[in-house]
Motif scaffolding. Structure first.
Motif, short mmCIF file in Angstrom:
data_model
loop_
_atom_site.label_atom_id
_atom_site.label_comp_id
_atom_site.label_asym_id
_atom_site.label_seq_id
_atom_site.Cartn_x
_atom_site.Cartn_y
_atom_site.Cartn_z
N MET A 177 15.50 41.42 25.48
CA MET A 177 14.49 40.40 25.22
C MET A 177 15.11 39.05 24.88
O MET A 177 14.58 38.00 25.24
CB MET A 177 13.57 40.85 24.08
CG MET A 177 12.50 41.84 24.49
SD MET A 177 11.51 41.29 25.89
CE MET A 177 10.75 39.81 25.21
N GLU A 178 16.26 39.10 24.19
CA GLU A 178 16.94 37.86 23.84
C GLU A 178 17.32 37.11 25.13
O GLU A 178 17.13 35.89 25.24
CB GLU A 178 18.19 38.18 23.02
CG GLU A 178 18.43 37.17 21.94
CD GLU A 178 19.39 37.65 20.87
OE1 GLU A 178 19.71 38.85 20.82
OE2 GLU A 178 19.83 36.79 20.09
N GLU A 179 17.82 37.87 26.10
CA GLU A 179 18.21 37.27 27.38
C GLU A 179 16.99 36.70 28.11
O GLU A 179 17.01 35.58 28.62
CB GLU A 179 18.90 38.31 28.27
CG GLU A 179 20.31 38.65 27.83
CD GLU A 179 21.19 37.40 27.69
OE1 GLU A 179 21.23 36.61 28.67
OE2 GLU A 179 21.80 37.21 26.62
N ILE A 180 15.93 37.51 28.15
CA ILE A 180 14.72 37.10 28.87
C ILE A 180 14.14 35.83 28.24
O ILE A 180 13.79 34.87 28.93
CB ILE A 180 13.68 38.25 28.87
CG1 ILE A 180 14.18 39.41 29.74
CG2 ILE A 180 12.31 37.76 29.35
CD1 ILE A 180 13.40 40.72 29.54
N LEU A 181 14.07 35.82 26.91
CA LEU A 181 13.47 34.68 26.22
C LEU A 181 14.36 33.44 26.33
O LEU A 181 13.85 32.31 26.45
CB LEU A 181 13.19 35.03 24.75
CG LEU A 181 12.10 36.08 24.53
CD1 LEU A 181 12.09 36.55 23.08
CD2 LEU A 181 10.72 35.53 24.90
N LYS A 182 15.68 33.66 26.28
CA LYS A 182 16.60 32.51 26.42
C LYS A 182 16.39 31.85 27.78
O LYS A 182 16.47 30.63 27.92
CB LYS A 182 18.06 32.99 26.31
CG LYS A 182 18.61 32.94 24.90
CD LYS A 182 20.07 33.34 24.93
CE LYS A 182 20.55 33.67 23.53
NZ LYS A 182 21.80 34.46 23.59
N HIS A 183 16.16 32.69 28.78
CA HIS A 183 15.95 32.19 30.12
C HIS A 183 14.63 31.43 30.20
O HIS A 183 14.55 30.35 30.77
CB HIS A 183 15.96 33.37 31.10
CG HIS A 183 15.86 32.95 32.53
ND1 HIS A 183 16.92 32.34 33.19
CD2 HIS A 183 14.85 33.03 33.41
CE1 HIS A 183 16.54 32.08 34.42
NE2 HIS A 183 15.29 32.48 34.59
N LYS A 184 13.61 32.02 29.58
CA LYS A 184 12.27 31.43 29.67
C LYS A 184 12.14 30.16 28.81
O LYS A 184 11.49 29.21 29.21
CB LYS A 184 11.22 32.47 29.23
CG LYS A 184 9.79 32.03 29.54
CD LYS A 184 8.81 33.16 29.32
CE LYS A 184 7.37 32.67 29.32
NZ LYS A 184 6.85 32.38 30.65
N PHE A 185 12.76 30.18 27.65
CA PHE A 185 12.67 29.02 26.75
C PHE A 185 14.03 28.34 26.62
O PHE A 185 14.53 28.13 25.51
CB PHE A 185 12.16 29.45 25.37
CG PHE A 185 10.80 30.07 25.39
CD1 PHE A 185 9.66 29.29 25.56
CD2 PHE A 185 10.63 31.44 25.24
CE1 PHE A 185 8.39 29.87 25.59
CE2 PHE A 185 9.37 32.02 25.26
CZ PHE A 185 8.24 31.23 25.44
N ALA A 186 14.60 28.01 27.76
CA ALA A 186 15.96 27.46 27.77
C ALA A 186 16.07 26.20 26.92
O ALA A 186 17.11 25.93 26.30
CB ALA A 186 16.37 27.17 29.21
#
Lengths: 189, 111, 391
Positions: free
Chosen positions: A157-166
């Motif tokens: 989730m950390e990766e997914i969110l980092k990507h989404k909320f760059a």
């Protein structure tokens, strides 16, 4: 294969939560489906989203009528919507509410399976400063269903969110705190 | 790639209907594309002529009013002056006869 | 190297479009295809592709722009759905008759009215006589793979026809599922440079396109167009064989699932074929010889091959997600019926299902197989059944 049905209201991020769950499971090598049921939805209108998650390719392309788990992102839907329709009694119902599982069970007639509760509103408001129930609900779902190990899920989730909320690292931190807390605070396990 | 182009001038220039009857579908380029662009000048509209305009050079003032109205560009202009009709393209419509202010164009029945 | 990904059908097609990097994309948004040009326009804005994106003011103009662009010599693509394609109607015919290999993502949606945004196949089935090649896709993976292959199929000099890649609106277009995509370079190599036979911007060899055809020659041009569609069958197979060498994924004119020894079989397009596979698995475990034939190529229709594949099956249900209003069964049913003409002892039945997005479940498909079995036992049953209708 685990089948999950999500009930929420337009604007609460229910579809996004279902897609995040699919993405996180994908990162762990699972076969996934994440899809909403489209209607004339507007802010506040009841919406449904679905997940299938399994270890082999998923062939079925229909909505889910006999889910293993149902997630209720907005508890005011209990009543207007038959949220437990077709729900497997070996599975469970996960509800966003400050109440305990016992009192929710009393409100839902005819479901003999387990009920889990999580106060996603409080967690969201404390960690994000606003009411976005979807991410805390996601944490509760993973904890209850055991689809994946907690640690892997949080990392994914950390990766997914980092990507989404760059461009908004603070949003990522808040969401991860909300996610982790909800995994600890979900009641009924 | 060049299959169609190789035979283009021979096969596709013929726009007369007799020629069309001999054109097999197998030889047609995809989509009926016309490969020899500007081929309308090959088309003998002169065959349609029932009346023939005759340029009367002694009455002509070279006002050139006839030239722009000809629908078939059958009045050639050289060095700023009209010359005799291109009867391969002139279909005998008579518009030039109508516009000529000097009666410098006769209009006679084709033999 | 294959890249493991999770994408919705629309994302997958937009990624394929990016990897192909056509010269021009002209599109007008309509649900549920909107995301394709939406994602693609982001690739254009980000400089990830060198494509000219033309935001037109209607679908008629979208297809007109595609025709102009492809005729000028550019590789051209678009995406649409339902009423959007209906507005393209006259231009669909012009694209195919001018033999312009435009590639279109057709995200299947019910054609109004009453207005409905959900999935059925009334849009593409309505366009089945427009002269476009039609490929159907069960999953996001197949939509992606078909879209890449469509370029090579349409542009082949034996074919030169536009190609419509169909996949189910929402069910496939908006569901995120696993997919394997190719590297950008692999797609670029596979599709190659576009080398049009003739093109309007060729200064060395000027041409005219779209001139008047009189009765003396129009028929010959239509015969040539028909031949292109006949030729397409082999080209589709050749391109599929080459694609298989690249990806390991096998494509043909149709997919057979547990069909070789089947006594009862379903013929169905797109995503419902997946649900049918799950039912076939279930019935096989109970000893019922059930099978599936899933057409991938609807135009050209593989009559001989389908006859070969289905000839031994005793009971066949053909499922149509379009009414067709022939009064005698759906459009796929009538085609399959033609393919099986003269074969004795075949019970064939037409099912109309899922119109306007009515969900089709495992139970529905199971009931079709059970009906077929009953029919074989007592010879009774409807010629046309409306599956899942509220009677």
């Amino acid at each position: 294969m685990i089948e999950i049905r999500w009930h929420g209201r337009g604007g609460q991020g229910t579809k996004t939560a279902a897609l995040f769950l699919a993405e996180a499971a994908f990162e762990l090598g699972k076969f996934i489906q994440g899809f909403p049921e489209y209607g004339p939805e507007r802010m506040g209108a009841p919406i449904t989203a679905y997940n299938r998650i399994g270890d082999s390719p998923i062939k079925i392309h229909s909505n889910i009528y006999t889910p293993d788990y149902v997630v209720v992102v907005d508890e005011t839907l209990i009543g207007p919507i038959d949220v437990v329709a077709g729900l497997d009694e070996d599975g469970g119902l996960i509800v966003n509410t400050p109440e305990d599982p016992q009192s929710v069970t009393e409100r839902i007639a005819g479901y003999g399976g387990r009920v889990y509760t999580i106060d996603a509103r409080r967690i969201s408001e404390e960690e994000l400063g606003r009411y976005f129930p979807n991410i805390p609900m996601l944490g509760a779902v993973v904890k209850v269903t055991g689809i994946m190990e907690d640690r892997f899920f949080v990392e994914a989730m950390e990766e997914i969110l980092k990507h989404k909320f760059a461009t908004k690292p603070k949003v990522v931190e808040g969401n991860i705190r909300a996610l982790t807390r909800s995994m600890e605070e979900v009641v009924g396990i | 790639m060049t299959r169609w182009h190789d035979q283009s001038s021979a096969t596709y220039m013929k726009l007369d209907r007799e020629g069309d009857k001999k054109r097999s579908w197998k030889g047609e380029p995809p989509g009926g594309v016309i490969l020899n662009s500007g081929n309308s000048k090959e088309f003998s509209t002169g065959d349609w002529r029932a009346m023939r305009p005759i340029w009367l050079i002694e009455k002509c003032t070279q006002c050139l009013l006839c030239w722009p109205v000809c629908p078939d560009m059958a009045i050639p202009v050289e060095g700023g002056e009209r010359t005799d009709y291109n009867y391969y393209h002139c279909k005998g419509c008579g518009i030039c006869v109508e516009v000529c202010p000097f009666d410098a164009i006769d209009f006679i029945r084709e033999e | 190297m294959a890249i493991r990904e999770k994408l919705s059908g629309n994302e997958a097609v937009a990624v394929a479009m990016k990897q192909i990097e056509p010269d021009v994309v002209a599109a007008f948004p309509i649900t549920p295809s909107t995301e394709v040009p939406q994602y693609f326009s982001q690739f254009v804005a980000n400089g990830q592709v060198d494509t000219e994106f033309v935001a037109v003011e209607s679908e008629h103009s979208a297809m007109s722009a595609c025709i102009g662009s492809q005729a000028a010599g550019g590789r051209t693509m678009t995406a649409t759905s339902s009423n959007g394609m209906a507005l393209m109607w006259e231009m669909l015919y012009i694209a195919s008759s001018l033999r312009l290999p435009i590639v279109m993502a057709l995200v299947n949606r019910a054609l109004s009215g009453p207005i409905n945004i959900h999935n059925d196949h009334s849009d593409s089935m309505g366009a089945r006589d427009s002269g476009w090649i039609q490929l159907y896709s069960e999953t996001n993976q197949e939509a992606y793979d078909n879209f890449i292959q469509a370029v090579r199929i349409g542009e082949h000099t034996d074919v030169l026809l536009p190609v419509m890649v169909c996949y189910d609106g929402f069910i496939t277009s908006h569901a995120v599922e696993n997919i394997e995509i190719l590297e950008d370079g692999e797609v670029k190599d596979f599709v190659g440079e576009y080398e049009p036979l003739h093109y309007l911007l060729d200064r060395e060899r000027a041409i005219s396109l779209g001139a008047l055809d009189l009765p003396s020659i129009y028929f010959e041009h239509k015969r040539g167009q028909a031949q292109a569609m006949i030729n397409a069958k082999q080209v589709i197979l050749d391109v599929a064989a080459e694609y298989e060498r690249l990806t390991g994924r096998r494509y043909g004119l149709f997919e057979e699932y547990m069909l070789s020894d089947a006594e009862v079989a379903v013929v169905v397009l797109n995503s419902t074929a997946g649900t049918t596979k799950a039912v076939v698995d279930k019935l096989r475990s109970r000893g019922i010889k059930a099978g599936l034939l899933k057409p991938r190529v609807f135009r050209p229709f593989p009559y001989d091959e389908i006859r070969e594949a289905l000839g031994h099956v005793k009971g066949i249900a053909v499922l149509d997600k379009a009414e067709g209003f022939s009064g005698a069964g759906g459009p796929l049913f009538t085609e399959v019926g033609s393919a099986l003409q003269g074969i004795a002892n075949v019970e064939m039945t037409s099912y109309i299902y899922g119109l306007g997005g009515r969900d089709v479940t495992v139970d529905h498909i199971e009931s079709v197989f059970m009906d077929l079995k009953d029919r074989l036992a007592d010879g009774k049953g409807n010629k046309i059944t409306y599956l899942g209708i509220h009677e």
